[in-house]
Design a protein around this motif. Structure first.
Motif, PDB file in Angstrom:
ATOM      1  N   TYR A 146      43.120  34.529  40.370  1.00 45.36           N
ATOM      2  CA  TYR A 146      43.772  35.851  40.392  1.00 45.36           C
ATOM      3  C   TYR A 146      44.064  36.210  41.844  1.00 45.36           C
ATOM      4  O   TYR A 146      43.315  36.972  42.459  1.00 45.36           O
ATOM      5  N   PRO A 147      45.157  35.627  42.403  1.00 50.21           N
ATOM      6  CA  PRO A 147      45.450  35.854  43.821  1.00 50.21           C
ATOM      7  C   PRO A 147      45.458  37.355  44.127  1.00 50.21           C
ATOM      8  O   PRO A 147      45.863  38.153  43.285  1.00 50.21           O
ATOM      9  N   LYS A 148      44.983  37.690  45.287  1.00 48.13           N
ATOM     10  CA  LYS A 148      44.923  39.079  45.767  1.00 48.13           C
ATOM     11  C   LYS A 148      43.791  39.879  45.130  1.00 48.13           C
ATOM     12  O   LYS A 148      43.781  41.102  45.193  1.00 48.13           O
ATOM     13  N   THR A 149      42.833  39.203  44.480  1.00 50.75           N
ATOM     14  CA  THR A 149      41.632  39.928  44.024  1.00 50.75           C
ATOM     15  C   THR A 149      40.987  40.564  45.249  1.00 50.75           C
ATOM     16  O   THR A 149      40.607  41.723  45.254  1.00 50.75           O
ATOM     17  N   LEU A 195      34.022  44.311  43.242  1.00 52.39           N
ATOM     18  CA  LEU A 195      35.483  44.114  43.226  1.00 52.39           C
ATOM     19  C   LEU A 195      35.858  42.944  42.322  1.00 52.39           C
ATOM     20  O   LEU A 195      36.811  43.024  41.552  1.00 52.39           O
ATOM     21  N   ILE A 196      35.110  41.832  42.441  1.00 51.96           N
ATOM     22  CA  ILE A 196      35.423  40.649  41.623  1.00 51.96           C
ATOM     23  C   ILE A 196      35.232  40.971  40.146  1.00 51.96           C
ATOM     24  O   ILE A 196      36.071  40.647  39.309  1.00 51.96           O
ATOM     25  N   SER A 197      34.114  41.642  39.815  1.00 49.15           N
ATOM     26  CA  SER A 197      33.848  41.909  38.399  1.00 49.15           C
ATOM     27  C   SER A 197      34.901  42.846  37.808  1.00 49.15           C
ATOM     28  O   SER A 197      35.210  42.780  36.625  1.00 49.15           O
ATOM     29  N   LYS A 198      35.500  43.686  38.673  1.00 46.72           N
ATOM     30  CA  LYS A 198      36.514  44.626  38.191  1.00 46.72           C
ATOM     31  C   LYS A 198      37.907  43.975  38.140  1.00 46.72           C
ATOM     32  O   LYS A 198      38.626  44.119  37.158  1.00 46.72           O
ATOM     33  N   LYS A 199      38.247  43.227  39.203  1.00 44.90           N
ATOM     34  CA  LYS A 199      39.629  42.720  39.307  1.00 44.90           C
ATOM     35  C   LYS A 199      39.821  41.325  38.721  1.00 44.90           C
ATOM     36  O   LYS A 199      40.934  40.917  38.439  1.00 44.90           O
ATOM     37  N   ALA A 200      38.721  40.557  38.604  1.00 42.12           N
ATOM     38  CA  ALA A 200      38.835  39.216  38.011  1.00 42.12           C
ATOM     39  C   ALA A 200      37.708  39.048  36.991  1.00 42.12           C
ATOM     40  O   ALA A 200      36.842  38.186  37.137  1.00 42.12           O
ATOM     41  N   PRO A 201      37.702  39.916  35.950  1.00 39.29           N
ATOM     42  CA  PRO A 201      36.551  39.938  35.036  1.00 39.29           C
ATOM     43  C   PRO A 201      36.278  38.599  34.349  1.00 39.29           C
ATOM     44  O   PRO A 201      35.130  38.260  34.090  1.00 39.29           O
ATOM     45  N   SER A 202      37.348  37.813  34.073  1.00 39.61           N
ATOM     46  CA  SER A 202      37.089  36.542  33.369  1.00 39.61           C
ATOM     47  C   SER A 202      36.375  35.552  34.295  1.00 39.61           C
ATOM     48  O   SER A 202      35.579  34.729  33.837  1.00 39.61           O
ATOM     49  N   VAL A 203      36.644  35.629  35.598  1.00 39.65           N
ATOM     50  CA  VAL A 203      35.930  34.763  36.557  1.00 39.65           C
ATOM     51  C   VAL A 203      34.471  35.213  36.637  1.00 39.65           C
ATOM     52  O   VAL A 203      33.546  34.395  36.633  1.00 39.65           O
ATOM     53  N   TRP A 204      34.272  36.520  36.680  1.00 42.24           N
ATOM     54  CA  TRP A 204      32.908  37.057  36.748  1.00 42.24           C
ATOM     55  C   TRP A 204      32.099  36.626  35.517  1.00 42.24           C
ATOM     56  O   TRP A 204      30.985  36.135  35.622  1.00 42.24           O
ATOM     57  N   LYS A 205      32.716  36.781  34.328  1.00 39.55           N
ATOM     58  CA  LYS A 205      32.017  36.413  33.089  1.00 39.55           C
ATOM     59  C   LYS A 205      31.700  34.923  33.055  1.00 39.55           C
ATOM     60  O   LYS A 205      30.614  34.518  32.661  1.00 39.55           O
ATOM     61  N   ALA A 206      32.671  34.109  33.470  1.00 37.80           N
ATOM     62  CA  ALA A 206      32.458  32.650  33.476  1.00 37.80           C
ATOM     63  C   ALA A 206      31.302  32.303  34.418  1.00 37.80           C
ATOM     64  O   ALA A 206      30.468  31.445  34.118  1.00 37.80           O
ATOM     65  N   SER A 207      31.232  33.004  35.531  1.00 36.56           N
ATOM     66  CA  SER A 207      30.197  32.688  36.517  1.00 36.56           C
ATOM     67  C   SER A 207      28.796  33.037  36.019  1.00 36.56           C
ATOM     68  O   SER A 207      27.806  32.494  36.482  1.00 36.56           O
ATOM     69  N   MET A 208      28.723  33.947  35.058  1.00 37.84           N
ATOM     70  CA  MET A 208      27.410  34.312  34.500  1.00 37.84           C
ATOM     71  C   MET A 208      26.843  33.189  33.621  1.00 37.84           C
ATOM     72  O   MET A 208      25.657  33.170  33.308  1.00 37.84           O
TER      73      MET A 208
END
Length: 480
Positions: A146-149, A195-208
């Motif tokens: 998600y460029p510009k996260t 910021l990451i959890s808000k703007k790139a939630p699917s990356v945050w979830k995957a990282s969990m």
């Protein structure tokens, strides 16, 4: 599957250190914040300590983390006391995911070596239900998918820079004067995480899902193919891959990069395959499942031309081809095994110092049980506890702790032995693994010339203080 792991507290933490060398440096400041899974603060730990006798700080390290010798002398905590308080706090906080900014490569390594040398169990962040993550790798993944996260400063080569003190202010995260103080860096890291959890939630979830190495490995094996990223030469690069086998010695998943057609490789004779594996670009990649990789759905490959051109159907067919060929997996394992054996044979046979030996062998369960007794016993009785350790390294660290904390408890013989060894190390004119007095003088001279040229009187003043501090130490140890 998800819920089981999401309801965890986080411990965000950061250290300021006397040097970048985890074996020979020392933590001088600890900042940690306990948060819930919404990243709201629940509690914090913030402490600074004195320098241990026999530790020469690197001048530049002190300037970066704004620590003067005066601060390091006047702190009311010794290093051992600070570590004890920190460990007790972590026990009180309970099970958590330990997370920092570049913590897996730096802070956590420093913590393990510190715990090992202070007679604590070294692997507290990754055992007993605790897991670990790293916001730096997450920030890189978020910006890739998600460029510009996050807004990043750019260096002269045109690559994004991921330095917390630059990243935080650009993204409106309060960091201010607190940059390079441990607690300031922790708060900035939490800001980046939010910021990451808000703007790139699917990356945050995957990282969990990859905080725990066992679960991470299961995921890599279970998915037919997936997208992950690696960072080198200043750039994040995506790879759509499928699992082949585990490394025979390091247990890391070895995966096939599906931008290559697997057909030519699958039935290659062993020696040809070995030669092919040495060539660039690599078709076999290593996913370090214990270092918090971000494993995304393979559809994320469509964001990148090299995979988009191939198309999902073809990538899937390639993944099946690789997965169904057991013989190919056996060949890869065999090649990696020979490589590892050769590496083992060529490993230099030089003796490791106790300080560097954390990974050469694990402490035994029996010795681990004695450690708490060492901490709870009165100082004058600790020497008896030290004699119970079977591992000579732990006896050595125990006596060294007494030398630093309560030297009068040591026998004259033990004290002299450690004191002479410390003096010899500090005064050495050789190019040693640890920082020495002569090396620090030379570093101070180089920095002085640089700061005079740049017109930075504040830094020159700190250098003078550091110089005076080192002179004191030199006087103390030269008389041995």
């Amino acid at each position: 599957f998800l819920n089981k792991f999401i309801m965890s507290n986080f411990v965000f933490y950061d250290f300021e250190t006397s040097s970048s060398n985890k074996y020979w440096g020392q933590i001088i400041q600890i900042g940690a914040v306990l948060t819930n899974d919404n990243l709201d603060e629940l509690d914090r730990f913030d402490a600074r300590c004195r320098l241990n006798p026999g530790i020469i700080p690197e001048a530049m390290a002190l300037i970066v983390n704004k620590s003067t010798p005066k601060m390091l002398k006047e702190s009311n905590l010794s290093h051992y006391e600070m570590v004890r308080q920190f460990v007790e706090t972590l026990k009180r906080w309970g099970k958590a995911t330990y997370i920092g900014f570049n913590s897996i490569e730096f802070d956590e390594e420093f913590l393990r070596c510190t715990l090992f040398q202070t007679l604590e169990y070294a692997y507290i962040t990754s055992t007993n239900g605790n897991t670990r993550g790293d916001i730096l790798s997450l920030a890189r993944a978020a910006n890739l998918y998600y460029p510009k996260t996050l807004k990043n400063p750019v260096n002269e080569k045109g690559n994004d820079v991921y330095k917390l003190d630059k990243l935080a202010p650009m993204n409106g995260i309060e960091h201010g004067d607190a940059a390079h103080s441990a607690i300031g860096d922790v708060l900035a890291t939490i800001g980046v995480a939010k910021l990451i959890s808000k703007k790139a939630p699917s990356v945050w979830k995957a990282s969990m899902l990859t905080l725990d190495k066992t679960q991470s490995l299961e995921l890599i094996k279970k998915e037919l193919f997936f997208c992950t990223n690696e960072y080198f030469y200043g750039k994040s690069r995506p790879y759509v891959q499928t699992f082949v086998c585990q490394h025979p010695q390091y247990q890391w998943p070895l995966c096939f990069d599906l931008k290559h057609d697997p057909s030519p490789y699958l039935n290659m004779p062993l020696n040809e395959l070995e030669a092919a594996m040495k060539k660039q670009p690599k078709f076999i990649r290593t996913v370090r499942h214990n270092k918090h990789p971000v494993i995304m759905n393979p559809s994320y490959g469509d964001k990148f031309d090299e995979y988009k051109i191939i198309g999902t159907a073809k990538l899937e067919a390639r993944a099946k081809q690789v997965r169904e060929n057991k013989e190919f997996a056996e060949k890869i394992q065999s090649i990696k095994n020979s490589e590892a054996e050769e590496k083992e044979q060529n490993k230099s046979q030089e003796d490791l110092y106790n300080e560097e030996s954390i990974y050469s062998k694990f402490t035994t369960a029996e010795d681990n049980k004695i450690m708490p007794e060492f901490h709870s016993t009165e100082w004058d009785k600790k020497i008896q506890v030290i004699s119970k350790f079977k591992d000579e390294r732990l006896q050595y660290f125990g006596k060294k702790l007494l030398y630093m904390e309560k030297p009068d408890v040591l026998s004259k013989e033990d004290y002299n032995l450690i004191h002479k060894d410390t003096a010899k190390k500090l005064l050495s004119t050789n190019n040693e693994k640890w920082n020495t007095i002569p090396r620090t003088y030379s570093e101070i001279d180089t920095l002085r010339a640089k700061f005079e040229k740049q017109g930075e009187p504040d830094k020159l003043k700190i250098l003078d203080e550091i110089n005076a501090y080192v002179e004191e130490l030199e006087k103390h140890y030269s008389s041995v």
